[in-house]
Enzyme design. Sequence first.
Site, PDB file in Angstrom:
ATOM      1  N   MET A 128       0.850  -1.194   0.000  1.00  0.00           N
ATOM      2  CA  MET A 128       0.000   0.000   0.000  1.00  0.00           C
ATOM      3  C   MET A 128       0.876   1.229   0.000  1.00  0.00           C
ATOM      4  O   MET A 128       1.847   1.304   0.746  1.00  0.00           O
ATOM      5  CB  MET A 128      -0.910   0.007   1.222  1.00  0.00           C
ATOM      6  CG  MET A 128      -1.664   1.320   1.421  1.00  0.00           C
ATOM      7  SD  MET A 128      -2.821   1.661   0.112  1.00  0.00           S
ATOM      8  CE  MET A 128      -3.998   0.356   0.400  1.00  0.00           C
ATOM      9  N   CYS A 129       0.515   2.185  -0.817  1.00  0.00           N
ATOM     10  CA  CYS A 129       1.276   3.410  -0.879  1.00  0.00           C
ATOM     11  C   CYS A 129       0.350   4.589  -1.143  1.00  0.00           C
ATOM     12  O   CYS A 129      -0.762   4.424  -1.633  1.00  0.00           O
ATOM     13  CB  CYS A 129       2.324   3.358  -2.002  1.00  0.00           C
ATOM     14  SG  CYS A 129       3.508   2.017  -1.824  1.00  0.00           S
TER      15      CYS A 129
END
Length: 632
Positions: free
Chosen positions: A1-2
Amino acid sequence: MCGICCSVTLSIERDRDDLLHKNLLHNLKRRGPNSSQQVLKTGTDYHCLFSGHVLHLRGLLTPQPIEDERGNVFLWNGEIFSGIDVAVEENDTQIMFNHLSSFNNESEIMSLFSSVHGPWAFIYYQASSHSVWFGRDYFGRRSLLWHFSNTGNGFCLASVGTQAAEIVNQWQEVPACGIFRIDLKSSALSKHVVLKLYPWKCISRENIIEEVVRSLNLISDSLPPFVSIEINEARLCLNTPVAPLNKRLTQGSFDSHSHSSSIPATIENLQIFLRDEHMKKQVHQLIHVLSEAVKRRVLCLTRTESQYVNDEFSKTSSKKANIAILFSGGIDSMVIASLADRHIPFDEPIDLLNVAFMTKPTRHTALTKKSSKPKKHLQTPSEENIKGLATPTDNVQDQNFNVPDRLTGRAGLKELKSLNPLRIWNFVEVNVTLEELQRMRQHRINQLVHPLDTVLDDSIGCAVWFASRGIGYITKEDEMQLYESSAKVVLTGIGADEQLAGYSRHRVRFNTHGLEGLNKELEMELDRISSRNLGRDDRVIGDHGKEARFPFLDENVVSFLNSLSILEKADLTLPRGIGEKLILRLAALELGLTASTVLPKRAMQFGSKIAKMENNNEKASEKCSRLQVLSE
């Protein structure tokens, strides 16, 4: 996740302090707490500011944006679960960038993104062509927004928007209809941004261009005058990663209509369906593909030995959970939990996140309320997180949170414990008061739900935000103790209802238009799931520095379910609790589940009681005044 972002100025002039809006930067950092950095690329006619914020889950920590010696820049918010080889010690961001940097033509880019199985959103600056490529996966499981400046001199792409009132209404979700390319040099010179689309192409659809044209017209309506959209000149397409929907209406070997619509929803009656060999075979195939999907999602993350301590008893009791499940005790979350139990290390706890919104206290409750004795804390959440947190005092006050999903959740916990009594199942009771709901909606949630703005988006967005935060109480040694989930991965059951006719509207459609109408409804459900659900849920869950994963939307699971005829998946001539999601109920039965297999579908906003908190007279599709965003 970013958290990924690219801010483009189509001008040679640039302010010295040309930085991202502080609120936008804050929102991006919450998604990626492990690494943050920025890269500025300057052309003769434009400036690009890339901002990357990483939640580290697998392989080596790879700060983003990443840049190569030729000036290409890459931002990646995704997971490669299959389709492209990624070794355990490797990072998929670097793998994707290595491929992109080596390509010489657009066809290779199409081939790469057609091969990836898993959720993704990306931004790629190709220095040689002065182009920015970007897009979302076929289902839109990762959020990506765009907004174009009022003056026409730039645009911004980001995982999440900002709550600044002057620009919030300009944010829109990037359509999950393919990937896009913008030629920055020509856009700067012409003062007109042209979005080149490379659409998804379904093998079975011969009229793909006509369908894309209709989509382009819908997208164009929401764009400002200086932005236009068109199909790429070479007519290149991405290959759709799932099989087309089987619309055959034949019943096959299983005679659905031999069963009465008036039979009660009992386990015994459900077991009758497993006597049919064809049906049983399909059920076992579903268990196999869904189990593999869950396996990929619970094992694709780094597990460190630092979670262990020396003695055997403490080794188990102090181990932290890596995986959490949005858990109502309903059929979807129960199946996911039982399959996760197969693949997660036996001595690792699983967090079951169960959210309840406080019902109005009765007069009896007010009169018998008692003060509580001090509780032992398993962990101490931050002061900001526990402010306004509802504290259980005694059984009487606890009844204010005995909403339907809390009751079915506790029942589901008992089933899971009977399946595996050696597993530590942390049933996290997330209790939300009206005061905290209103405070956190205004402080955080409204800007995450945007650009969606309906009453339904408010209800589900708030419920998912509080649940995925994972702060509540667990029962340990017969005592309620404050607990904060450490899990960075959150599994959710979204996608089951959309594919297996789980919603009440599916029965309405079936009753009015038969099986053909139901098939069309299910096809529409998957087509719109990116804009209706997934971008919002990704933004809401990602706000806690956690990653949402969707086993029911695994490409192999969707392909398998699409290959079945409608009567092999659901039979809406049967009553609630059996007919909807029939094949999943039979799978649950084969997995050893009991009472949960015949629970009727209950929407999250009703099961958690958030829909009854403030205004009972609203319609789900109406615009929600509570989602208004105020400037700071």
